[in-house]
Design a protein around this motif. Structure first.
Motif, PDB file in Angstrom:
ATOM      1  N   ASP A 146      51.038  26.794   2.063  1.00 44.81           N
ATOM      2  CA  ASP A 146      50.137  26.980   0.924  1.00 44.81           C
ATOM      3  C   ASP A 146      49.891  28.459   0.624  1.00 44.81           C
ATOM      4  O   ASP A 146      49.734  28.847  -0.538  1.00 44.81           O
ATOM      5  N   GLU A 147      49.849  29.276   1.662  1.00 44.68           N
ATOM      6  CA  GLU A 147      49.576  30.701   1.463  1.00 44.68           C
ATOM      7  C   GLU A 147      50.719  31.398   0.744  1.00 44.68           C
ATOM      8  O   GLU A 147      50.504  32.212  -0.158  1.00 44.68           O
ATOM      9  N   ALA A 148      51.951  31.059   1.123  1.00 37.69           N
ATOM     10  CA  ALA A 148      53.118  31.683   0.495  1.00 37.69           C
ATOM     11  C   ALA A 148      53.505  31.000  -0.808  1.00 37.69           C
ATOM     12  O   ALA A 148      54.259  31.553  -1.603  1.00 37.69           O
ATOM     13  N   GLY A 149      53.000  29.771  -1.031  1.00 33.88           N
ATOM     14  CA  GLY A 149      53.376  29.036  -2.231  1.00 33.88           C
ATOM     15  C   GLY A 149      54.800  28.531  -2.171  1.00 33.88           C
ATOM     16  O   GLY A 149      55.565  28.657  -3.136  1.00 33.88           O
ATOM     17  N   VAL A 150      55.174  27.946  -1.027  1.00 30.93           N
ATOM     18  CA  VAL A 150      56.522  27.405  -0.832  1.00 30.93           C
ATOM     19  C   VAL A 150      56.402  25.918  -0.519  1.00 30.93           C
ATOM     20  O   VAL A 150      55.673  25.530   0.393  1.00 30.93           O
ATOM     21  N   LEU A 151      57.132  25.095  -1.282  1.00 33.89           N
ATOM     22  CA  LEU A 151      57.075  23.648  -1.126  1.00 33.89           C
ATOM     23  C   LEU A 151      58.449  23.073  -0.820  1.00 33.89           C
ATOM     24  O   LEU A 151      59.467  23.658  -1.181  1.00 33.89           O
ATOM     25  N   ALA A 152      58.454  21.871  -0.217  1.00 33.67           N
ATOM     26  CA  ALA A 152      59.710  21.150  -0.012  1.00 33.67           C
ATOM     27  C   ALA A 152      59.448  19.653  -0.017  1.00 33.67           C
ATOM     28  O   ALA A 152      58.387  19.189   0.405  1.00 33.67           O
ATOM     29  N   VAL A 164      63.495  22.652  -2.387  1.00 33.59           N
ATOM     30  CA  VAL A 164      62.538  23.703  -2.047  1.00 33.59           C
ATOM     31  C   VAL A 164      62.239  24.502  -3.309  1.00 33.59           C
ATOM     32  O   VAL A 164      63.143  24.766  -4.113  1.00 33.59           O
ATOM     33  N   THR A 165      60.978  24.892  -3.499  1.00 32.52           N
ATOM     34  CA  THR A 165      60.649  25.727  -4.648  1.00 32.52           C
ATOM     35  C   THR A 165      59.437  26.593  -4.356  1.00 32.52           C
ATOM     36  O   THR A 165      58.631  26.294  -3.461  1.00 32.52           O
ATOM     37  N   THR A 166      59.302  27.645  -5.157  1.00 33.25           N
ATOM     38  CA  THR A 166      58.092  28.481  -5.182  1.00 33.25           C
ATOM     39  C   THR A 166      57.465  28.458  -6.572  1.00 33.25           C
ATOM     40  O   THR A 166      56.591  29.267  -6.878  1.00 33.25           O
ATOM     41  N   VAL A 167      57.940  27.549  -7.425  1.00 34.26           N
ATOM     42  CA  VAL A 167      57.530  27.511  -8.834  1.00 34.26           C
ATOM     43  C   VAL A 167      56.328  26.580  -9.018  1.00 34.26           C
ATOM     44  O   VAL A 167      56.394  25.403  -8.665  1.00 34.26           O
ATOM     45  N   PRO A 168      55.229  27.079  -9.583  1.00 32.43           N
ATOM     46  CA  PRO A 168      54.078  26.204  -9.859  1.00 32.43           C
ATOM     47  C   PRO A 168      54.403  25.163 -10.920  1.00 32.43           C
ATOM     48  O   PRO A 168      55.310  25.345 -11.743  1.00 32.43           O
ATOM     49  N   ILE A 176      56.863  29.640   9.473  1.00 36.84           N
ATOM     50  CA  ILE A 176      56.879  28.344  10.135  1.00 36.84           C
ATOM     51  C   ILE A 176      55.491  27.899  10.580  1.00 36.84           C
ATOM     52  O   ILE A 176      55.087  26.752  10.362  1.00 36.84           O
ATOM     53  N   ASP A 177      54.718  28.805  11.179  1.00 35.14           N
ATOM     54  CA  ASP A 177      53.420  28.395  11.722  1.00 35.14           C
ATOM     55  C   ASP A 177      52.382  28.103  10.649  1.00 35.14           C
ATOM     56  O   ASP A 177      51.336  27.536  10.938  1.00 35.14           O
ATOM     57  N   ARG A 178      52.692  28.473   9.389  1.00 37.89           N
ATOM     58  CA  ARG A 178      51.781  28.154   8.283  1.00 37.89           C
ATOM     59  C   ARG A 178      52.175  26.867   7.560  1.00 37.89           C
ATOM     60  O   ARG A 178      51.435  26.387   6.716  1.00 37.89           O
ATOM     61  N   ILE A 179      53.346  26.349   7.866  1.00 37.97           N
ATOM     62  CA  ILE A 179      53.823  25.156   7.169  1.00 37.97           C
ATOM     63  C   ILE A 179      53.064  23.922   7.657  1.00 37.97           C
ATOM     64  O   ILE A 179      52.875  23.720   8.853  1.00 37.97           O
ATOM     65  N   GLY A 180      52.630  23.109   6.702  1.00 36.01           N
ATOM     66  CA  GLY A 180      52.062  21.800   6.997  1.00 36.01           C
ATOM     67  C   GLY A 180      53.019  20.734   6.516  1.00 36.01           C
ATOM     68  O   GLY A 180      53.659  20.885   5.469  1.00 36.01           O
TER      69      GLY A 180
END
Length: 244
Positions: free
Chosen positions: A111-117, A88-92, A145-149
């Protein structure tokens, strides 16, 4: 008042083609643990980095163990993250990479929060709860959670993933929706179906799927179809919107 920079989430899944590995790893093998020539794997990983437009040191790999450990990253790693099946990261401009050859690669983003996994979910990891663990980790660093794709990459399909009946029943108990039957009428698992149900019931906003079966599609690596073999890669990263 300055607005936050826009980030664009990118995802990619590789195939067997376009690399340097000799048979039976031919040719774009990204796995460093399958017996392939280490130099060929390094060249393949460099080619992947070039293909997605990042320096090789900005790709983070895992020592995958079919567990449920999750690592939150604040920057690059010089070596694969040990004993981990989710990043998991928030780093571009930091690509999270998962390698598979029948297991389910899962790429997730708010995408809105800039959190990836990036997640490696095989039968064992999916059964013991790697997916809920990674969702918790994403929320802990700002995702909702509801923003995660979610994107489920190529994997062994229920049409072909034959298992003993007792194993199917056991996995179904822990991952409801995964029990199915092969085209031959034998007990089987559809891990993507179970994971999709798990994500949806958790409240994940959208789940997309690459329908390809690694066992059926010979442009993909499949451990079940023929071991030893190579590994595909699924990668996810964010880049500044002005580069989109």
């Amino acid at each position: 008042m300055t607005s936050a920079p826009t980030l664009t989430v990118r995802r990619v899944v590789t195939t067997r083609a376009g690399g340097f590995s000799a048979p039976p790893f031919d040719s774009f093998n990204l796995g460093d643990h399958v017996g392939d020539d280490p130099n060929a794997v390094r060249r393949n990983r460099t080619r992947l980095a070039e293909g997605i437009g990042l320096p090789p040191e900005r790709l983070v790999w895992m020592e995958q163990i079919h567990g449920r450990n999750v690592e939150i990253l604040d920057g690059p790693r010089s070596e694969p993250v040990p004993a981990t099946d989710a990043l998991v990261t928030t780093v571009p401009d930091l690509a999270l990479v998962v390698v598979t050859a029948d297991c389910v690669p899962i790429l997730l983003s708010d995408d809105e929060a800039g959190v990836l996994a990036a997640v490696h979910a095989g039968r064992i990891g999916a059964r013991i709860g790697i997916v809920p663990r990674v969702l918790e980790a994403m929320v802990s660093v700002g995702a909702r959670i509801d923003r995660i794709g979610a994107f489920l990459g190529p994997a062994a399909s229920g049409r072909q993933y034959e298992v003993p009946a007792a194993m199917r029943a056991d996995v179904e108990t822990h991952l409801p929706g995964s029990a199915t039957t092969t085209v031959r009428g034998t007990p089987a698992l559809d891990l993507r179906a179970g994971i999709r149900r798990q994500l949806t019931e958790a409240g994940v906003g959208a789940v997309a799927e690459d329908p390809r079966c690694t066992i059926e599609d010979r442009t993909l690596f499949s451990h079940r179809r023929g071991a030893p073999t190579g590994r595909l890669a699924g990668a996810i990263w964010m880049e500044p919107g002005d580069r989109a």
